[in-house]
Enzyme design. Structure first.
Site, PDB file in Angstrom:
ATOM      1  N   ASN A 119       0.594  -1.381   0.141  1.00 21.71           N
ATOM      2  CA  ASN A 119       0.181   0.134  -0.201  1.00 21.71           C
ATOM      3  C   ASN A 119       0.966   1.096  -0.081  1.00 21.71           C
ATOM      4  O   ASN A 119       1.759   1.246   0.619  1.00 21.71           O
ATOM      5  CB  ASN A 119      -1.001   0.007   1.252  1.00 21.71           C
ATOM      6  CG  ASN A 119      -0.456  -0.303   2.425  1.00 21.71           C
ATOM      7  OD1 ASN A 119       0.510  -1.099   2.779  1.00 21.71           O
ATOM      8  ND2 ASN A 119      -1.019   0.176   3.374  1.00 21.71           N
ATOM      9  N   CYS A 135      -4.257   0.972  -2.383  1.00 23.60           N
ATOM     10  CA  CYS A 135      -4.236  -0.561  -1.573  1.00 23.60           C
ATOM     11  C   CYS A 135      -2.876  -1.347  -2.523  1.00 23.60           C
ATOM     12  O   CYS A 135      -3.016  -1.278  -3.658  1.00 23.60           O
ATOM     13  CB  CYS A 135      -5.356  -1.164  -1.760  1.00 23.60           C
ATOM     14  SG  CYS A 135      -6.754  -0.661  -0.957  1.00 23.60           S
ATOM     15  N   GLU A 166      -2.982  -4.630  -3.171  1.00 22.55           N
ATOM     16  CA  GLU A 166      -3.526  -5.327  -4.198  1.00 22.55           C
ATOM     17  C   GLU A 166      -3.590  -4.714  -5.648  1.00 22.55           C
ATOM     18  O   GLU A 166      -3.140  -5.031  -6.744  1.00 22.55           O
ATOM     19  CB  GLU A 166      -5.066  -5.692  -3.904  1.00 22.55           C
ATOM     20  CG  GLU A 166      -5.171  -6.633  -2.770  1.00 22.55           C
ATOM     21  CD  GLU A 166      -5.503  -5.980  -1.339  1.00 22.55           C
ATOM     22  OE1 GLU A 166      -4.656  -4.704  -1.175  1.00 22.55           O
ATOM     23  OE2 GLU A 166      -6.053  -6.282  -0.450  1.00 22.55           O
ATOM     24  N   CYS A 203     -10.472  -4.841  -0.225  1.00 23.22           N
ATOM     25  CA  CYS A 203     -11.651  -3.961  -0.103  1.00 23.22           C
ATOM     26  C   CYS A 203     -12.423  -3.978  -1.593  1.00 23.22           C
ATOM     27  O   CYS A 203     -12.162  -4.626  -2.274  1.00 23.22           O
ATOM     28  CB  CYS A 203     -10.971  -2.315   0.016  1.00 23.22           C
ATOM     29  SG  CYS A 203     -10.455  -1.887  -1.570  1.00 23.22           S
ATOM     30  N   CYS A 261     -10.499  -3.177  -4.474  1.00 26.06           N
ATOM     31  CA  CYS A 261      -9.715  -4.088  -5.039  1.00 26.06           C
ATOM     32  C   CYS A 261     -10.401  -5.663  -5.536  1.00 26.06           C
ATOM     33  O   CYS A 261     -10.141  -5.976  -6.618  1.00 26.06           O
ATOM     34  CB  CYS A 261      -8.814  -4.381  -4.161  1.00 26.06           C
ATOM     35  SG  CYS A 261      -7.444  -3.331  -3.626  1.00 26.06           S
TER      36      CYS A 261
HETATM   37  N1  THU Z   1      -5.283  -1.448   2.544  1.00 31.19           N
HETATM   38  C1  THU Z   1      -4.707  -2.447   1.768  1.00 31.19           C
HETATM   39  O1  THU Z   1      -3.688  -2.111   1.126  1.00 31.19           O
HETATM   40  N2  THU Z   1      -5.356  -3.597   1.114  1.00 31.19           N
HETATM   41  C2  THU Z   1      -6.599  -3.888   1.744  1.00 31.19           C
HETATM   42  O2  THU Z   1      -6.826  -5.006   1.309  1.00 31.19           O
HETATM   43  C3  THU Z   1      -7.156  -3.091   2.974  1.00 31.19           C
HETATM   44  C4  THU Z   1      -6.358  -1.760   3.259  1.00 31.19           C
HETATM   45  C5  THU Z   1      -4.625  -0.462   2.965  1.00 31.19           C
HETATM   46  C6  THU Z   1      -5.083   1.190   2.445  1.00 31.19           C
HETATM   47  C7  THU Z   1      -4.640   1.733   3.763  1.00 31.19           C
HETATM   48  O3  THU Z   1      -3.250   2.165   3.098  1.00 31.19           O
HETATM   49  C8  THU Z   1      -4.358   1.002   4.856  1.00 31.19           C
HETATM   50  O4  THU Z   1      -4.339  -0.258   4.250  1.00 31.19           O
HETATM   51  C9  THU Z   1      -5.276   1.188   5.820  1.00 31.19           C
HETATM   52  O5  THU Z   1      -6.567   1.035   5.448  1.00 31.19           O
END
Ligand code: THU
Length: 161
Positions: free
Chosen positions: A61, A72, A74, A111, A114
């Site tokens: 992320n 994110c 992903e 999320c 994604c």
């Molecule tokens: N985040 C991800 O990278 N992937 C996920 O599946 C859930 C959330 C990140 C977004 C943000 O940078 C941090 O996690 C907190 O939400």
């Protein structure tokens, strides 16, 4: 009125029960997770894609002071993959998370955005993308993104399956 329901199946496994290939992929996801730029949330996420060519593509992320500009793990991995290996098929994606602020031993589930992105590439490539979610105490394995995003937009509205 018809009452309808959807059920999904997924596996809960211990790390030792996974194949060496899956464990290696998880290890890569953990390594890249720790290099995330997560200075606002302190929530580190790593994603590792295994392509059918055998190549592995990693993402984590990337946050920004303008919060909605963040992305994110992903999608960082998947967009990089599709930018650089447009013809590739994604076989698997391993995802793992770590929080600096508080103990976090759950699996992180992707999320909605994604899921939507994974879903479109899965549809395009006409073969399922396995989703491997690694927590501290268990690993969840979904055979396809359809199990995490049933009734997805393109399936219903555009008539694709
Ligand atoms: N985040 C991800 O990278 N992937 C996920 O599946 C859930 C959330 C990140 C977004 C943000 O940078 C941090 O996690 C907190 O939400």
């Amino acid at each position: 009125m018809k009452q309808k329901s959807i059920s999904i199946e997924y596996k809960s496994l211990q790390l030792e029960e996974l194949s060496q290939e899956d464990r290696d992929l998880i290890l890569k996801a953990e390594e890249i997770r720790d290099k995330a730029y997560a200075v606002y949330s302190d929530f580190y996420v790593g994603a590792a894609l295994l392509l059918s060519s055998g190549d592995i593509v990693l993402g984590n992320n990337q946050e920004n002071i303008a919060f909605p500009s963040s992305l994110c793990a992903e999608r960082v991995a998947i967009f990089y993959c599709k930018a650089n290996y447009p013809e590739s098929k994604i076989k698997k994606i391993a995802i793992t998370a770590k929080s600096i602020k508080e103990a976090y031993d759950e699996v992180v589930t992707p999320c909605g955005s994604c899921r939507q992105v994974i879903s479109e590439y899965e549809r395009n490539q006409k073969s399922p993308i396995e989703i491997i979610l690694k927590g501290e105490n268990e690993v969840l394995v979904f055979k396809s993104i359809n199990d995490l995003l049933p009734l997805s937009f393109e399936t219903i509205v555009l008539g694709h399956s």
